[in-house]
Design a protein around this motif. Structure first.
Motif, PDB file in Angstrom:
ATOM      1  N   TYR A 344       0.844  -1.285   0.074  1.00 21.40           N
ATOM      2  CA  TYR A 344       0.061  -0.097  -0.065  1.00 21.40           C
ATOM      3  C   TYR A 344       0.937   1.299  -0.048  1.00 21.40           C
ATOM      4  N   ILE A 345       0.487   2.161  -0.527  1.00 22.88           N
ATOM      5  CA  ILE A 345       1.202   3.486  -0.663  1.00 22.88           C
ATOM      6  C   ILE A 345       1.205   4.262   0.554  1.00 22.88           C
ATOM      7  N   PHE A 346       0.147   4.442   1.184  1.00 22.32           N
ATOM      8  CA  PHE A 346      -0.116   5.091   2.394  1.00 22.32           C
ATOM      9  C   PHE A 346      -0.380   4.065   3.386  1.00 22.32           C
ATOM     10  N   PRO A 347       0.309   4.114   4.766  1.00 20.75           N
ATOM     11  CA  PRO A 347       0.356   3.191   5.770  1.00 20.75           C
ATOM     12  C   PRO A 347      -0.765   3.323   6.612  1.00 20.75           C
ATOM     13  N   PHE A 348      -1.904   2.999   5.942  1.00 24.76           N
ATOM     14  CA  PHE A 348      -3.337   2.708   6.837  1.00 24.76           C
ATOM     15  C   PHE A 348      -3.772   1.179   6.841  1.00 24.76           C
ATOM     16  N   LEU A 349      -3.373   0.504   5.868  1.00 21.72           N
ATOM     17  CA  LEU A 349      -3.711  -1.134   5.742  1.00 21.72           C
ATOM     18  C   LEU A 349      -2.659  -1.864   6.063  1.00 21.72           C
ATOM     19  N   ASP A 350      -2.893  -3.116   6.305  1.00 18.21           N
ATOM     20  CA  ASP A 350      -1.356  -3.983   6.677  1.00 18.21           C
ATOM     21  C   ASP A 350      -0.915  -4.613   5.512  1.00 18.21           C
ATOM     22  N   ASN A 351       0.222  -4.474   4.968  1.00 15.88           N
ATOM     23  CA  ASN A 351       0.573  -5.146   3.958  1.00 15.88           C
ATOM     24  C   ASN A 351       0.814  -6.767   4.100  1.00 15.88           C
ATOM     25  N   ASN A 352       0.743  -7.164   5.285  1.00 12.25           N
ATOM     26  CA  ASN A 352       0.963  -8.777   5.467  1.00 12.25           C
ATOM     27  C   ASN A 352      -0.293  -9.223   5.947  1.00 12.25           C
ATOM     28  N   ALA A 353      -1.419  -8.526   5.706  1.00 11.25           N
ATOM     29  CA  ALA A 353      -2.744  -9.086   5.863  1.00 11.25           C
ATOM     30  C   ALA A 353      -3.106 -10.021   4.692  1.00 11.25           C
ATOM     31  N   LYS A 354      -3.943 -11.054   4.898  1.00  9.39           N
ATOM     32  CA  LYS A 354      -4.547 -11.539   3.826  1.00  9.39           C
ATOM     33  C   LYS A 354      -5.299 -10.973   2.826  1.00  9.39           C
ATOM     34  N   TYR A 355      -5.747  -9.843   3.169  1.00 11.63           N
ATOM     35  CA  TYR A 355      -6.537  -9.124   2.176  1.00 11.63           C
ATOM     36  C   TYR A 355      -5.750  -8.316   1.428  1.00 11.63           C
ATOM     37  N   SER A 356      -4.286  -8.069   1.634  1.00 12.58           N
ATOM     38  CA  SER A 356      -3.262  -7.312   1.065  1.00 12.58           C
ATOM     39  C   SER A 356      -3.104  -7.929  -0.304  1.00 12.58           C
ATOM     40  N   LYS A 357      -3.517  -9.197  -0.503  1.00 15.17           N
ATOM     41  CA  LYS A 357      -3.216 -10.093  -1.742  1.00 15.17           C
ATOM     42  C   LYS A 357      -4.055  -9.760  -2.876  1.00 15.17           C
ATOM     43  N   LEU A 358      -5.102  -9.077  -2.301  1.00 12.16           N
ATOM     44  CA  LEU A 358      -6.316  -8.820  -3.287  1.00 12.16           C
ATOM     45  C   LEU A 358      -5.844  -7.787  -4.238  1.00 12.16           C
ATOM     46  N   ILE A 359      -5.786  -7.794  -5.548  1.00 15.87           N
ATOM     47  CA  ILE A 359      -5.023  -6.510  -6.267  1.00 15.87           C
ATOM     48  C   ILE A 359      -6.060  -6.267  -7.594  1.00 15.87           C
ATOM     49  N   SER A 360      -6.406  -7.338  -8.451  1.00 19.76           N
ATOM     50  CA  SER A 360      -7.022  -7.319  -9.547  1.00 19.76           C
ATOM     51  C   SER A 360      -8.680  -7.413  -8.962  1.00 19.76           C
ATOM     52  N   PRO A 361      -9.359  -6.820  -9.967  1.00 15.49           N
ATOM     53  CA  PRO A 361     -10.874  -7.339  -9.997  1.00 15.49           C
ATOM     54  C   PRO A 361     -11.331  -8.944  -9.778  1.00 15.49           C
TER      55      PRO A 361
END
Length: 458
Positions: A344-361
């Motif tokens: 993530y560009i801004f440090p609000f969400l966790d880069n290591n969380a499972k949801y961080s793997k969601l990128i494309s539609p």
């Protein structure tokens, strides 16, 4: 269909796993071609009340006739009496057996009908047909149960926000009804008026009342009438109901001078306010990115050609925006902390969380509804804190404005309308609701949009 296929075996049985109270649920088993499906009849009983030989509940104890007594040995007679003493007679035994017979009869008639029509017959098809009919009957008896099922259906379909909206409205309805069932026949214009009055007395804002009634209207018209057909169109209670009007809300916006004051604030880079201010300004310099999309921006959304490209969460449409010098300046502040393109560009969400793997539609589409709900809940929590921090920033900048995430979007539109055409603004904000404008916007290419973007902050 294979006409030589054997018909399904349909019979009642006592499920071997008891509930916490010790009672065993009664099920109908549909068995065919080594595959089984089960239908609950809504009853659970003690094991002693079940007659396994007849696959039903004991309604009376076996009689020890004179003839039977003469044929039994001493041991057999003793066993008979012991078994008789262990039998438990229930006051609702006849009702349970009637429900069992009715369900089996319904399944057998359905099987015969499918056979006559030469349609496929499987245990799953039989269960599905009966479950749908039961669902319709239950929904007519209690429309609150129907709303709950629709909300669940939306959740499983990954329409998380719609599901939550329906659930919120359902909680209001249950409170209004004091948790009593709502028969579908009671859905009337008078009922809607009473519900609206209840919400008013509760102190709800008129726009909030409109949102809840609109959700109820959608469920009735699109789901109950059109989709599931449990309510006929002429019985739609909204036909003669007047929806409360949406009151216009004051859209807070900032002037260029006020924007400069926020930008000029000296903030410690180690405090959240620093990142909130930067994210707010980044949104402003990129045509007012919605906060939900802003928090989820990743480095892979920044392209080598100097553009920001992402999919809008609200509409699912792709956006491509030329990054202005002001936006690039903000990005440079975060480049030293960049790890992967998927961070993530801004440090609000966790880069290591499972949801961080969601990128494309496509990845969002494949994600489980539970994961999406978790992500949205996390985003809502961050937005709440983000808006609180913006109010602190407004105080520090000596602004008498109710600063929130939406203000970046409103401010952009307010500044833009004084400098570029309304059609350019429609494109930059990602709006596509006016049909005439949509036709025009299809011909607006990125070059024209780039010029409009540069003109706004020139």
């Amino acid at each position: 269909m294979n006409l030589n296929m054997k018909p399904a075996k349909i019979y009642a049985f006592l499920f071997p796993q008891p509930y916490s109270n010790g009672n065993y649920p009664v099920y109908i088993k549909i068995y065919q071609n080594r595959k089984a499906n089960y239908i609950s009849i809504g009853h659970s009983i003690p094991a002693e009340a079940w007659n396994p030989e007849k696959a039903e509940v004991w309604e009376s104890k076996p009689s020890l006739t004179k003839k039977l007594k003469e044929t039994l040995s001493k041991e057999e007679l003793k066993a008979f009496r012991q078994k008789n003493n262990s039998i438990l007679l229930l006051p609702n035994a006849f009702k349970i057996n009637s429900d069992i017979r009715a369900k089996i009869s319904e399944l057998e008639k359905l099987q015969n009908k499918l056979s006559l029509n030469q349609e496929a017959i499987t245990s799953r098809i039989l269960k599905s047909r009966v479950d749908n009919k039961d669902f319709a009957e239950q929904s007519r008896k209690d429309f609150l149960l129907y709303i709950e099922q629709v909300a669940k259906r939306k959740f499983e379909g990954k329409q998380i926000r719609t599901s939550e909206k329906y659930s919120v409205m359902l909680r209001k309805l249950k409170k209004f009804r004091n948790d009593k069932p709502l028969p579908i026949d009671e859905l009337s214009t008078s009922f809607l008026n009473d519900f609206q009055l209840y919400l008013q007395k509760e102190g709800s804002h008129q726009n909030y009342i409109h949102v809840n009634l609109k959700a109820l209207r959608t469920i009735i018209q699109k789901e109950a009438i059109r989709e599931d057909k449990i309510l006929s169109p002429e019985k739609n209670p909204f036909i003669w109901f007047t929806m409360p009007k949406v009151l216009p809300s004051m859209k807070e916006k900032l002037s260029i001078i006020e924007i400069n004051k926020i930008e000029a604030l000296k903030l410690d880079q180690n405090v959240p306010l620093f990142h909130v201010r930067n994210a707010f300004m980044f949104s402003l310099y990129n045509a007012g990115i919605r906060i939900g999309d802003l928090l989820q921006l990743k480095w892979c959304n920044i392209k080598d050609n100097g553009r920001l490209e992402y999919y809008m969460g609200k509409t699912g449409k792709e956006r491509s925006i030329k990054l202005l010098p002001q936006a690039l300046k903000i990005l440079k502040l975060y480049e030293p902390n960049k790890g992967k393109d998927t961070d993530y560009i801004f440090p609000f969400l966790d880069n290591n969380a499972k949801y961080s793997k969601l990128i494309s539609p496509e990845e969002f589409q494949k994600a489980s509804p539970e994961l999406l709900a978790f992500l949205f809940k996390k985003i809502e929590s961050k937005i709440s804190q983000y808006n609180q921090d913006l109010k602190t920033i407004a105080t520090k900048a000596k602004l008498k404005k109710n600063l929130s995430s939406h203000v970046a979007r409103h401010s952009f539109a307010d500044i833009a309308r004084k400098k570029v055409s309304v059609y350019d603004i429609q494109k930059m904000l990602g709006h596509s609701t006016i049909k005439v404008t949509e036709v025009y916007l299809k011909s607006l290419d990125n070059d024209a949009m780039d010029e409009a973007m540069e003109e706004v902050f020139n």
